[in-house]
Design a protein around this motif. Structure first.
Motif, PDB file in Angstrom:
ATOM      1  N   THR A 149       0.716  -1.295   0.005  1.00 11.68           N
ATOM      2  CA  THR A 149       0.049  -0.099  -0.047  1.00 11.68           C
ATOM      3  C   THR A 149       0.839   1.256   0.118  1.00 11.68           C
ATOM      4  OG1 THR A 149      -0.231   0.022   2.621  1.00 11.68           O
ATOM      5  CG2 THR A 149      -1.908  -1.238   1.211  1.00 11.68           C
ATOM      6  N   GLY A 150       2.061   1.154   0.155  1.00 11.55           N
ATOM      7  CA  GLY A 150       3.007   2.335   0.194  1.00 11.55           C
ATOM      8  C   GLY A 150       4.285   1.999   0.932  1.00 11.55           C
ATOM      9  N   VAL A 151       5.054   2.987   0.344  1.00 12.32           N
ATOM     10  CA  VAL A 151       6.495   3.106   0.957  1.00 12.32           C
ATOM     11  C   VAL A 151       7.056   4.615   0.343  1.00 12.32           C
ATOM     12  CG1 VAL A 151       7.431   1.745  -1.457  1.00 12.32           C
ATOM     13  CG2 VAL A 151       8.834   1.970   0.722  1.00 12.32           C
ATOM     14  N   ASP A 152       7.758   4.899   1.562  1.00 11.92           N
ATOM     15  CA  ASP A 152       8.448   6.190   1.431  1.00 11.92           C
ATOM     16  C   ASP A 152       9.823   5.981   1.287  1.00 11.92           C
ATOM     17  OD1 ASP A 152       9.430   8.861   1.668  1.00 11.92           O
ATOM     18  OD2 ASP A 152       8.602   9.425   3.324  1.00 11.92           O
ATOM     19  N   LEU A 153      10.321   6.223  -0.002  1.00 12.08           N
ATOM     20  CA  LEU A 153      11.952   6.110  -0.272  1.00 12.08           C
ATOM     21  C   LEU A 153      12.756   7.132  -0.176  1.00 12.08           C
ATOM     22  CD1 LEU A 153      11.374   3.376  -3.009  1.00 12.08           C
ATOM     23  CD2 LEU A 153      11.911   3.311  -0.342  1.00 12.08           C
ATOM     24  N   ALA A 154      11.977   8.461   0.159  1.00 13.98           N
ATOM     25  CA  ALA A 154      12.865   9.761  -0.095  1.00 13.98           C
ATOM     26  C   ALA A 154      14.060   9.800   0.549  1.00 13.98           C
ATOM     27  CB  ALA A 154      11.799  10.837   0.138  1.00 13.98           C
ATOM     28  N   ALA A 155      13.950   9.480   2.075  1.00  9.32           N
ATOM     29  CA  ALA A 155      15.124   9.379   2.797  1.00  9.32           C
ATOM     30  C   ALA A 155      16.148   8.571   2.640  1.00  9.32           C
ATOM     31  CB  ALA A 155      14.733   9.443   4.310  1.00  9.32           C
ATOM     32  N   ALA A 156      15.881   7.511   2.054  1.00  8.56           N
ATOM     33  CA  ALA A 156      16.825   6.142   2.020  1.00  8.56           C
ATOM     34  C   ALA A 156      17.280   6.523   0.741  1.00  8.56           C
ATOM     35  CB  ALA A 156      15.964   5.001   1.728  1.00  8.56           C
ATOM     36  N   ARG A 157      16.757   7.095  -0.341  1.00  3.27           N
ATOM     37  CA  ARG A 157      17.328   7.383  -1.675  1.00  3.27           C
ATOM     38  C   ARG A 157      18.528   8.507  -1.500  1.00  3.27           C
ATOM     39  NH1 ARG A 157      12.199   6.281  -5.402  1.00  3.27           N
ATOM     40  NH2 ARG A 157      12.806   4.422  -6.218  1.00  3.27           N
ATOM     41  N   GLY A 158      18.145   9.481  -0.587  1.00  4.38           N
ATOM     42  CA  GLY A 158      19.041  10.456  -0.290  1.00  4.38           C
ATOM     43  C   GLY A 158      20.391  10.222   0.600  1.00  4.38           C
ATOM     44  N   THR A 159      20.374   8.901   0.979  1.00  2.21           N
ATOM     45  CA  THR A 159      21.671   8.420   1.841  1.00  2.21           C
ATOM     46  C   THR A 159      22.766   8.573   1.142  1.00  2.21           C
ATOM     47  OG1 THR A 159      20.146   7.222   3.275  1.00  2.21           O
ATOM     48  CG2 THR A 159      22.483   6.705   3.630  1.00  2.21           C
ATOM     49  N   PRO A 160      23.854   9.406   1.524  1.00  2.00           N
ATOM     50  CA  PRO A 160      25.133   9.203   1.009  1.00  2.00           C
ATOM     51  C   PRO A 160      25.668   7.761   0.504  1.00  2.00           C
ATOM     52  CG  PRO A 160      25.100  10.713   2.553  1.00  2.00           C
ATOM     53  CD  PRO A 160      23.940   9.973   2.788  1.00  2.00           C
ATOM     54  N   GLY A 161      26.100   7.527  -0.554  1.00  2.04           N
ATOM     55  CA  GLY A 161      26.546   6.090  -0.977  1.00  2.04           C
ATOM     56  C   GLY A 161      25.336   5.309  -1.517  1.00  2.04           C
ATOM     57  N   VAL A 162      24.120   5.602  -1.458  1.00  7.01           N
ATOM     58  CA  VAL A 162      23.150   4.889  -2.178  1.00  7.01           C
ATOM     59  C   VAL A 162      22.948   5.342  -3.696  1.00  7.01           C
ATOM     60  CG1 VAL A 162      20.517   4.508  -2.229  1.00  7.01           C
ATOM     61  CG2 VAL A 162      21.841   4.533  -0.054  1.00  7.01           C
ATOM     62  N   ALA A 199      20.970   3.934  -5.800  1.00  8.22           N
ATOM     63  CA  ALA A 199      19.550   3.788  -6.379  1.00  8.22           C
ATOM     64  C   ALA A 199      18.809   2.808  -5.560  1.00  8.22           C
ATOM     65  CB  ALA A 199      19.472   3.059  -7.947  1.00  8.22           C
ATOM     66  N   ILE A 200      17.221   2.947  -5.462  1.00  9.19           N
ATOM     67  CA  ILE A 200      16.481   1.996  -5.011  1.00  9.19           C
ATOM     68  C   ILE A 200      15.442   1.792  -6.026  1.00  9.19           C
ATOM     69  CG2 ILE A 200      14.776   1.534  -2.960  1.00  9.19           C
ATOM     70  CD1 ILE A 200      16.668   3.130  -1.473  1.00  9.19           C
ATOM     71  N   TYR A 201      15.264   0.371  -6.209  1.00  9.19           N
ATOM     72  CA  TYR A 201      14.184   0.128  -7.344  1.00  9.19           C
ATOM     73  C   TYR A 201      12.891  -0.547  -6.884  1.00  9.19           C
ATOM     74  CZ  TYR A 201      18.071   1.187 -10.523  1.00  9.19           C
ATOM     75  OH  TYR A 201      19.020   1.667 -11.266  1.00  9.19           O
ATOM     76  N   THR A 202      11.921  -0.264  -7.335  1.00 11.11           N
ATOM     77  CA  THR A 202      10.531  -0.761  -6.899  1.00 11.11           C
ATOM     78  C   THR A 202      10.037  -1.560  -8.098  1.00 11.11           C
ATOM     79  OG1 THR A 202       9.195   0.997  -7.671  1.00 11.11           O
ATOM     80  CG2 THR A 202      10.231   1.275  -5.355  1.00 11.11           C
ATOM     81  N   GLY A 203       8.932  -2.353  -7.868  1.00 10.99           N
ATOM     82  CA  GLY A 203       8.160  -2.944  -9.038  1.00 10.99           C
ATOM     83  C   GLY A 203       7.800  -2.228  -9.981  1.00 10.99           C
ATOM     84  N   ALA A 204       7.217  -0.982  -9.660  1.00 10.46           N
ATOM     85  CA  ALA A 204       6.717  -0.079 -10.634  1.00 10.46           C
ATOM     86  C   ALA A 204       7.750   0.710 -11.509  1.00 10.46           C
ATOM     87  CB  ALA A 204       6.192   1.245  -9.496  1.00 10.46           C
ATOM     88  N   ASP A 205       8.981   0.667 -10.682  1.00 11.90           N
ATOM     89  CA  ASP A 205      10.197   1.106 -11.513  1.00 11.90           C
ATOM     90  C   ASP A 205      10.471   0.323 -12.566  1.00 11.90           C
ATOM     91  OD1 ASP A 205      10.573   3.346  -9.930  1.00 11.90           O
ATOM     92  OD2 ASP A 205      11.832   2.519  -8.621  1.00 11.90           O
ATOM     93  N   LEU A 206      10.454  -1.153 -12.246  1.00  9.80           N
ATOM     94  CA  LEU A 206      10.870  -2.032 -13.269  1.00  9.80           C
ATOM     95  C   LEU A 206       9.833  -2.081 -14.414  1.00  9.80           C
ATOM     96  CD1 LEU A 206      12.091  -5.175 -11.355  1.00  9.80           C
ATOM     97  CD2 LEU A 206      13.294  -3.039 -11.934  1.00  9.80           C
ATOM     98  N   ALA A 207       8.604  -1.936 -14.179  1.00  8.26           N
ATOM     99  CA  ALA A 207       7.495  -1.947 -15.130  1.00  8.26           C
ATOM    100  C   ALA A 207       7.452  -0.744 -15.952  1.00  8.26           C
ATOM    101  CB  ALA A 207       6.020  -1.780 -14.469  1.00  8.26           C
ATOM    102  N   ALA A 208       7.785   0.476 -15.538  1.00  8.89           N
ATOM    103  CA  ALA A 208       8.033   1.681 -16.206  1.00  8.89           C
ATOM    104  C   ALA A 208       9.100   1.795 -16.954  1.00  8.89           C
ATOM    105  CB  ALA A 208       8.378   2.870 -15.256  1.00  8.89           C
ATOM    106  N   ALA A 209      10.338   0.712 -16.938  1.00 11.36           N
ATOM    107  CA  ALA A 209      11.474   0.646 -17.565  1.00 11.36           C
ATOM    108  C   ALA A 209      11.186  -0.460 -18.802  1.00 11.36           C
ATOM    109  CB  ALA A 209      12.536   0.078 -16.672  1.00 11.36           C
ATOM    110  N   GLY A 210      10.021  -1.021 -18.663  1.00 15.60           N
ATOM    111  CA  GLY A 210       9.684  -2.180 -19.543  1.00 15.60           C
ATOM    112  C   GLY A 210      10.019  -3.524 -19.424  1.00 15.60           C
TER     113      GLY A 210
END
Length: 768
Positions: free
Chosen positions: A52-65, A67-78
């Protein structure tokens, strides 16, 4: 290391073992990838839930990270989903219907451990830390993990279009003829069997790395795989790339057992991340992840009945089986239950009538795929357990009941009710040899000695066969250089089974050269197409291809030597790597001939096709001692006689039989994947909870081979051996245990036959 030592039939120590045992072999996680990013997955803690939801803003902004990919990201990438089995049909006759299995769950998770997010960071420690801090919101849904519960009325639906969670069915035989056979039967034996779920525990966990060539865009995936070419195609299919843009390189492989034959989500995710970030990306599974998310095996419930006439001859076999394929109907998992396993359901017996119905069922559990034997152990377990139960009910020697029903060698080639054809085999002779070697007739004295110690003793014999092949052709390229080196290029893959040494022996004998001149090149999808190593096919198909290619080298060389020596080709002999004019000293070495060619080498590129599967078969005899006070079982004697056709290396054959028996004994006595029925959580997620056999748990196996019945459908004459021990040992051990317990009123025991289960069965029988 000379020719004589390395000829076919010699018990040569595996030459690959030196680098494996000395630590010089490099596994994929040993490879140094400077500057590589690390991938760690966030996995589902629920067996069934909506994301139902996930907040990735803080995690994606962590130095050294990175990328963080979700299932939606993979679908958007085809990206697409993993393939299922379009040839198999559902109960309604329509193509198999199953949820789309994507590398990351997009909207719904269907098993504990399913990948939800992929965290890519500068170090593994950072990726693990960030992954542990991410909170995913889930809406739990009713789940079902057990096979019986999934098929029950009102069971939670894993997939709405699958009634009672059955996604595919299949039928074999002639139901009317079988009904008629049962109607005239003098005796019918029945059994219900649970082939419990297993984890294919490999010494080397799954791991991988991926890198991208910036100029071509080509992805190179380093994987621990049984099937480099198939891996490349599978990854490319999900990424929706031209297969030519994906290369798979395989290093040393620390065991596969079928689990490493299939592409897993992590393999695709690693390749995708490397492509998206234009960086090297690597990953490695923890043991907990292996138990949770590497494919499982077995998990099948079978109800079967066997009809006999008054003389103990089989009239008909009726089977109803259901296989738990996990949350998604992957190609292998469904096919194992609906097509591959049933091939051997009648075993080595003449069964005039068969009625088999099979169902593939989805549950909220990890996917089920190939595991050593892949369906054949389940089927042989069924028929062999039935035969022992029938022998007890008919008050017959179990060996005698089998002898009366074995297919005679005069019936070869023999067509089974499944439509399969056995090309060779002398099952009665093999049984006679095994009974004599195991001193079957001297059992009474050993039983009396055991009982004098206050213990129980039981024995069993199994006569069985298995189907090998998976795909009945393989490509092999052999090259001879001007320096005298011989290289064989193959898509088949070493994973501990000794295939490199066996191939060297074939080449050394056929080309009559020193083994030190030979190199086996494998582990690279760029070598060319091929199915890889699975289904005990490496030697019987791949070895045959190698034999054919090496003979082509000789024939090709003879024509070239005739021109070089200015004599007719018919006047030339070939021996010890040299073409010689008969009756003279005039000749030319194979290496010299290769050096004279424009490209400075000779080459033969052949695709070997065989007429069908091979049918290795065997007889196993086991005797056990059981302490009735504790339920502890000790295997006292274990004797095998196996027909694997022509034996290339007796030591390797014995090792494969030993290893197969060890894994079968693991299932028989201690291994079991367990999910909690209420929570859907995996309860056997570590070696603290999932037991595998150790050396001290096993006896010394006494094995022999019989080469009197070579395979008739391949030029090498060999039959597969890698899974034979696994196919035969589970029923042999369990039948021996039941034989020991039967006088005390115990008629059956479920696998694994742990001391507690045996102890409880004895206590319950004593109160009955």
């Amino acid at each position: 290391m000379g020719l004589t030592k390395f000829g076919i039939g010699q018990a040569v120590a595996r030459r690959e073992d030196d680098r494996l045992l000395s630590g010089r072999a490099q596994f994929v996680d040993d490879v140094d990838f400077p500057g590589a990013l690390h991938m760690v997955l966030v996995r589902s803690p629920y067996p069934y839930a909506r994301i139902t939801g996930v907040d990735l803003a803080a995690a994606r902004g962590t130095p050294g990270v990175a990328a963080i990919y979700t299932g939606a990201d993979l679908a958007a990438a085809g990206l697409g989903a993993f393939a299922n089995s379009p040839a198999l049909r559902g109960p309604d006759g329509k193509p198999l219907q199953t949820p789309a299995y994507t590398p990351l769950a997009a909207d719904v998770v269907r098993y504990v451990g399913q990948p939800v997010l992929a965290v890519i960071a500068a170090s593994r420690a950072l990726a693990e830390h960030v992954a542990s801090e991410i909170l995913v919101d889930y809406d739990p849904l009713p789940a079902v993990t057990a096979l019986d519960a999934a098929m029950a009325p009102g069971a939670p639906a894993v997939w709405p279009s699958a009634a009672r969670n059955v996604i595919a069915t299949n039928r074999f035989g002639d139901a009317a003829a079988c009904d008629a056979a049962f109607a005239r039967a003098a005796h019918v034996s029945r059994i219900r069997i649970d082939n419990q779920r297993l984890s294919p525990v490999t010494m080397e966990p799954r791991a991988g790395a991926a890198e991208v060539d910036a100029a071509s865009g080509r992805i190179t995936v380093h994987a621990s795989s049984q099937n480099p070419a198939g891996f490349a195609k599978g990854i490319a299919a999900v990424l929706k790339l031209d297969p030519a843009l994906v290369r798979v390189k395989v290093h040393a492989v620390g065991g596969g057992f079928g689990m490493k034959a299939m592409v897993h989500p992590e393999d695709v995710l690693c390749a995708f991340a490397a492509k998206a970030l234009q960086r090297k990306v690597r990953w490695r599974a923890s043991r907990n992840e292996e138990f949770q998310a590497a494919s499982h095996g077995r998990d099948q419930i079978t109800e079967a009945e066997l009809a006999f006439d008054a003389d103990g001859k089989i009239l008909g076999l009726r089977v109803r089986l259901a296989g738990n394929v996990g949350a998604y109907g992957t190609g292998a998992g469904v096919a194992i239950n609906l097509a591959i396993g049933p091939k051997v359901i009648t075993g080595v017996y003449h069964v005039p009538a068969l009625d088999l119905q099979a169902r593939a069922v989805i549950t909220n559990t990890n996917i089920v795929g190939a595991y050593r034997g892949a369906g054949r152990p389940e089927s042989i377990y069924t028929i062999e357990r039935l035969m022992d139960r029938a022998a007890a009910e008919l008050k017959m020697d179990p060996a005698e009941l089998r002898r009366r029903n074995l297919i005679p060698p005069t019936a070869m080639p023999y067509k089974t009710p499944m439509g399969e054809t056995f090309d060779s085999g002398d099952f009665p002779a093999l049984l006679a040899k095994a009974l004599e070697a195991s001193d079957w007739s001297g059992y009474a004295a050993r039983k009396a000695a055991t009982e004098a110690k206050g213990l129980l003793r039981g024995r069993a014999v199994s006569t069985f066969l298995e189907w090998t092949g998976a795909m009945f052709e393989e490509r092999m390229r052999v090259e001879v250089t001007g320096e005298g080196q011989v290289r064989a290029y193959t898509a088949l893959q070493a994973m501990g089974q000794g295939i490199e040494t066996s191939f060297v022996q074939i080449l050394a004998e056929t080309l009559q050269i020193d083994a030190a001149q030979i190199e086996i090149v494998q582990g690279d999808s760029d070598i060319g197409p091929g199915l890889g190593s699975m289904g005990s096919r490496s030697l019987y198909i791949g070895g045959s291809a190698l034999l054919t290619a090496s003979k082509q080298i000789i024939e090709q060389g003879k024509e070239l030597a005739a021109k070089a020596l200015e004599v007719p080709a018919a006047d030339l002999d070939y021996a010890n790597g040299r073409f010689r004019v008969a009756g003279t000293d005039l000749g030319i070495d194979l290496a010299q001939l290769a050096a004279q060619q424009g490209n400075a080498h000779l080459a033969a590129d052949t695709t070997q096709k065989v007429a069908g599967p091979s049918w290795p078969n065997g007889v196993h005899v086991c005797e056990v001692e059981i302490d009735p006070a504790t339920g502890e079982t000790r295997i006292d004697r274990y004797r095998t006689f196996d027909d694997v056709g022509r034996v290339i290396n007796p030591m390797i054959v014995a090792g494969q039989v030993h290893g197969g028996i060890a894994q079968a004994l693991g299932q028989a006595l201690m291994e079991r994947v367990v999910y909690d029925a209420e929570s859907g959580q995996l309860l056997t997620g570590s070696f603290m909870d999932y037991a595998v056999p150790r050396a001290g748990d096993l006896p010394s196996f006494d094995t022999s081979t019989d080469e009197s019945q070579p395979c008739k459908i391949n030029p090498l004459g060999a039959k597969g051996v890698g899974e034979l021990g696994t196919v035969g040992a589970t029923p042999t051990v369990i039948n021996a245990i039941v034989d020991a317990l039967r006088p005390l009123g115990v008629q059956d025991i479920a696998m694994p036959a742990t001391p507690e289960r045996i102890w409880r069965a004895l206590r319950e029988a004593s109160r009955a």
